[in-house]
Design an enzyme around this catalytic site. Structure first.
Site, PDB file in Angstrom:
ATOM      1  CE  LYS A 193      -1.434   1.550   4.126  1.00 57.08           C
ATOM      2  NZ  LYS A 193      -1.099   2.928   4.496  1.00 57.08           N
ATOM      3  CG  ASN A 194       2.488   2.709   3.478  1.00 59.04           C
ATOM      4  OD1 ASN A 194       1.344   3.080   3.261  1.00 59.04           O
ATOM      5  ND2 ASN A 194       2.933   2.462   4.709  1.00 59.04           N
ATOM      6  CB  CYS A 211      -3.887  10.688  12.123  1.00 51.20           C
ATOM      7  SG  CYS A 211      -2.355   9.851  12.382  1.00 51.20           S
ATOM      8  NE  ARG A 262       1.306  10.572  10.291  1.00 49.32           N
ATOM      9  CZ  ARG A 262       0.758   9.512   9.720  1.00 49.32           C
ATOM     10  NH1 ARG A 262      -0.258   8.919  10.279  1.00 49.32           N
ATOM     11  NH2 ARG A 262       1.235   9.029   8.586  1.00 49.32           N
ATOM     12  CG  ASP A 307       3.683   1.287   9.491  1.00 49.63           C
ATOM     13  OD1 ASP A 307       3.362   2.132  10.339  1.00 49.63           O
ATOM     14  OD2 ASP A 307       3.775   1.545   8.280  1.00 49.63           O
ATOM     15  NE  ARG A 344      -6.570   4.246   6.363  1.00 50.90           N
ATOM     16  CZ  ARG A 344      -5.553   4.627   7.142  1.00 50.90           C
ATOM     17  NH1 ARG A 344      -5.709   4.670   8.447  1.00 50.90           N
ATOM     18  NH2 ARG A 344      -4.404   4.990   6.640  1.00 50.90           N
TER      19      ARG A 344
HETATM   20  N1  EPU Z   1       7.220  14.557  10.899  1.00 55.28           N
HETATM   21  C1  EPU Z   1       7.261  15.878  11.283  1.00 55.28           C
HETATM   22  N2  EPU Z   1       7.171  16.851  10.311  1.00 55.28           N
HETATM   23  C2  EPU Z   1       7.001  16.542   9.003  1.00 55.28           C
HETATM   24  C3  EPU Z   1       6.959  15.179   8.608  1.00 55.28           C
HETATM   25  C4  EPU Z   1       7.076  14.199   9.603  1.00 55.28           C
HETATM   26  O1  EPU Z   1       7.401  16.203  12.465  1.00 55.28           O
HETATM   27  O2  EPU Z   1       6.904  17.465   8.198  1.00 55.28           O
HETATM   28  C5  EPU Z   1       7.336  13.509  11.934  1.00 55.28           C
HETATM   29  C6  EPU Z   1       6.033  12.721  12.140  1.00 55.28           C
HETATM   30  O3  EPU Z   1       5.155  13.411  12.997  1.00 55.28           O
HETATM   31  C7  EPU Z   1       6.543  11.420  12.707  1.00 55.28           C
HETATM   32  C8  EPU Z   1       7.894  11.232  12.006  1.00 55.28           C
HETATM   33  O4  EPU Z   1       8.256  12.524  11.511  1.00 55.28           O
HETATM   34  O5  EPU Z   1       6.758  11.551  14.077  1.00 55.28           O
HETATM   35  C9  EPU Z   1       7.915  10.260  10.858  1.00 55.28           C
HETATM   36  O6  EPU Z   1       6.804  10.469  10.019  1.00 55.28           O
HETATM   37  P1  EPU Z   1       6.848  10.182   8.459  1.00 55.28           P
HETATM   38  O7  EPU Z   1       6.711  11.478   7.752  1.00 55.28           O
HETATM   39  O8  EPU Z   1       7.993   9.333   8.097  1.00 55.28           O
HETATM   40  O9  EPU Z   1       5.501   9.345   8.283  1.00 55.28           O
HETATM   41  P2  EPU Z   1       4.571   9.396   7.039  1.00 55.28           P
HETATM   42  O10 EPU Z   1       5.385   9.573   5.836  1.00 55.28           O
HETATM   43  O11 EPU Z   1       3.454  10.314   7.279  1.00 55.28           O
HETATM   44  C10 EPU Z   1       4.678   6.867   6.408  1.00 55.28           C
HETATM   45  C11 EPU Z   1       3.708   5.724   6.261  1.00 55.28           C
HETATM   46  C12 EPU Z   1       3.187   5.319   7.631  1.00 55.28           C
HETATM   47  C13 EPU Z   1       4.380   4.914   8.491  1.00 55.28           C
HETATM   48  C14 EPU Z   1       5.399   6.069   8.556  1.00 55.28           C
HETATM   49  C15 EPU Z   1       6.672   5.718   9.303  1.00 55.28           C
HETATM   50  C16 EPU Z   1       2.750   6.074   4.067  1.00 55.28           C
HETATM   51  C17 EPU Z   1       1.582   6.455   3.240  1.00 55.28           C
HETATM   52  N3  EPU Z   1       2.610   6.143   5.391  1.00 55.28           N
HETATM   53  O12 EPU Z   1       3.953   7.940   7.014  1.00 55.28           O
HETATM   54  O13 EPU Z   1       2.351   4.190   7.426  1.00 55.28           O
HETATM   55  O14 EPU Z   1       3.952   4.596   9.776  1.00 55.28           O
HETATM   56  O15 EPU Z   1       5.764   6.460   7.220  1.00 55.28           O
HETATM   57  O16 EPU Z   1       7.316   4.662   8.700  1.00 55.28           O
HETATM   58  O17 EPU Z   1       3.773   5.682   3.543  1.00 55.28           O
HETATM   59  C18 EPU Z   1       0.592   2.677   7.898  1.00 55.28           C
HETATM   60  O18 EPU Z   1       0.759   2.166   6.780  1.00 55.28           O
HETATM   61  O19 EPU Z   1      -0.115   2.149   8.805  1.00 55.28           O
HETATM   62  C19 EPU Z   1       1.245   3.951   8.209  1.00 55.28           C
HETATM   63  C20 EPU Z   1       0.826   4.745   9.190  1.00 55.28           C
END
Ligand code: EPU
Length: 422
Positions: free
Chosen positions: A23-24, A121, A126, A310, A402
């Site tokens: 999915k990701n 969330c 996020r 995850d 999801r």
């Molecule tokens: N963060 C910030 N500022 C930003 C971006 C991120 O503070 O501008 C922080 C977040 O709050 C978090 C950390 O950085 O504490 C890491 O977040 P990241 O941005 O890596 O997460 P994401 O890209 O929003 C993806 C996956 C998530 C997975 C995370 C971590 C997708 C669509 N989602 O989210 O997947 O948990 O990386 O590996 O790729 C899931 O599939 O269940 C899921 C939640």
């Protein structure tokens, strides 16, 4: 509201599961289609709810999307000029909607792109401020108005150097997509190395982009004027694969997952081996077999190649049954222990202090009626219900749907006593 009813205990489960596409990986690849004037074909697509939400989002922007479910394929064409507004209702149900920011900015840098901010969330805050700072390094300013961020680069996008303060998965994908059509060269440091980000880079490079690693977490992107038509087969879902291996683990049975590159689960397989399970690898399949003397574990999540956050709620459920004291440290999200109150209602002994969970393994878990609050929590509770004595009901399973394709069917095929209540 749909619920699962699971009758336990299911002991020594044996079976094989075909793992779906990730999915990701699929979500950023679908967003990347915006970069193309020609048709994009994605194969090995998981038909889960988030993918359907991304389809709706692309259609709302003006794309034509054809789903061919029996062939696990999606065809996307973006011939028309896109609408440049990403609405709140789609970003609030699926945070990955923010992945359209980067490609929209790349295609229409001088226009105003309006994207709803997703807010918080279940996992905690996020934020997208690192995505926006990355766009700023390319020359795109942003302003906030009524919950929407307006992004625009009045002089177009130009190459520069940007370093992410910490690793962000969708932040890395977004900035990579924003950079592929720029003038000049953009260097991005401290990018995410998750297999799903590497999958996106491969797809873009095979489609004419020029992205090159110049260090372990650093890349240089040389802008190109256009991408050629793209076709890509999505990698297997490492989180789904680990989840089904853990069905074997919690029942001390034997599960085999197929269509998954074992390298994506190096750390996770190491943890399972250390606990005492036997792991064998044959090409793109992994088999977990029972262990005789199982030991507790001390583990910590982190960006790839460390334990995926995850996969943490999944191994957490397994550890509730391993004798002794295990410790899990969560380093990515502020609120990732939502499964804990539900697992405790099933008799698990877990205490939380800040970002650490201490688990004292129990011989037996007891059935309970539980509520799921996010995607991975759903599977964590399912695992506990599989191992618990008696009949458990898990409500709000839409969270699980999801991201897990054919969830009920795959569990049923493993011999789990599971029913759906509508
Ligand atoms: N963060 C910030 N500022 C930003 C971006 C991120 O503070 O501008 C922080 C977040 O709050 C978090 C950390 O950085 O504490 C890491 O977040 P990241 O941005 O890596 O997460 P994401 O890209 O929003 C993806 C996956 C998530 C997975 C995370 C971590 C997708 C669509 N989602 O989210 O997947 O948990 O990386 O590996 O790729 C899931 O599939 O269940 C899921 C939640």
């Amino acid at each position: 509201m749909k619920s699962f009813i699971i009758n336990g205990p299911n002991k020594a489960i044996k079976g094989e599961i075909n793992i779906s596409g990730a999915k990701n990986s699929c979500l950023p690849l679908m967003a990347a289609s915006i970069l193309f004037k020609k048709k994009v074909i994605l194969k090995n697509v998981p038909f889960v709810k988030d993918v359907l939400t991304m389809k709706d989002l692309l259609i709302s922007l003006g794309a034509k999307v054809e789903l061919i479910k029996e062939k696990k394929t999606i065809k996307i064409s973006n011939k028309k000029k896109h609408k440049l507004i990403v609405p709140y209702n789609l970003v609030s149900t699926m945070r990955a909607g923010v992945l359209t920011m980067g490609p929209l900015l790349a295609r229409y840098p001088k226009n105003k792109i309006k994207v709803a901010l997703g807010g918080g969330c279940a996992l905690g805050i996020r934020d997208t401020s690192w995505h926006l700072s990355g766009f700023k390094s390319l020359g795109a300013d942003n302003t906030l108005s009524k919950g929407y961020v307006n992004i625009s680069a009045k002089n177009g996008l130009k190459g520069n150097i940007f370093k992410f303060p910490k690793v962000t998965v969708t932040g890395s994908s977004n900035l990579i997509m924003a950079s592929v059509l720029i003038k000049g060269e953009h260097v991005i440091k401290n990018i995410s190395l998750e297999p799903e980000v590497i999958d996106l880079i491969k797809f873009l490079n095979n489609s004419g982009a020029k992205i090159k690693f110049i260090g372990r977490r650093s890349i240089i992107i040389r802008g190109v004027s256009e991408l050629i038509s793209g076709e890509h087969t999505i990698i297997g879902d490492r989180i789904e694969a680990f989840s089904y291996l853990c069905v074997g683990a919690i029942t001390n049975g034997k599960t085999k997952v197929k269509n998954i590159n074992p390298k994506y689960l190096n750390t996770e397989l190491g943890i399972l081996k250390k606990i005492g399970y036997k792991i064998s690898i044959n090409g793109n399949s992994i088999t977990l077999s029972p262990g005789k003397k199982l030991k507790p574990a001390i583990i910590k999540t982190g960006p790839w190649p460390q334990l995926a956050t995850d996969n943490m709620p999944i191994i957490l459920a397994v550890l509730t049954k391993i004798p002794g004291k295990s410790i899990i440290e969560e380093t990515i999200f502020s609120n990732r222990f939502m499964a804990v109150p539900e697992l405790k209602r099933m008799g698990a002994k877990i205490s939380i202090k800040k970002n650490k969970a201490t688990i004292i393994g129990q011989k037996n878990l007891k059935s309970a009626d539980c509520i799921s609050s996010d995607l991975r929590t759903t599977f964590s509770i399912i695992l506990a219900a599989i191992a618990a004595d008696g009949s458990s009901t898990i409500s709000r399973i839409y969270h699980g749907l999801r991201g897990y394709e054919n969830l009920q069917l795959k569990l049923k095929n493993l011999g789990i006593k599971i029913k759906l209540r509508k």
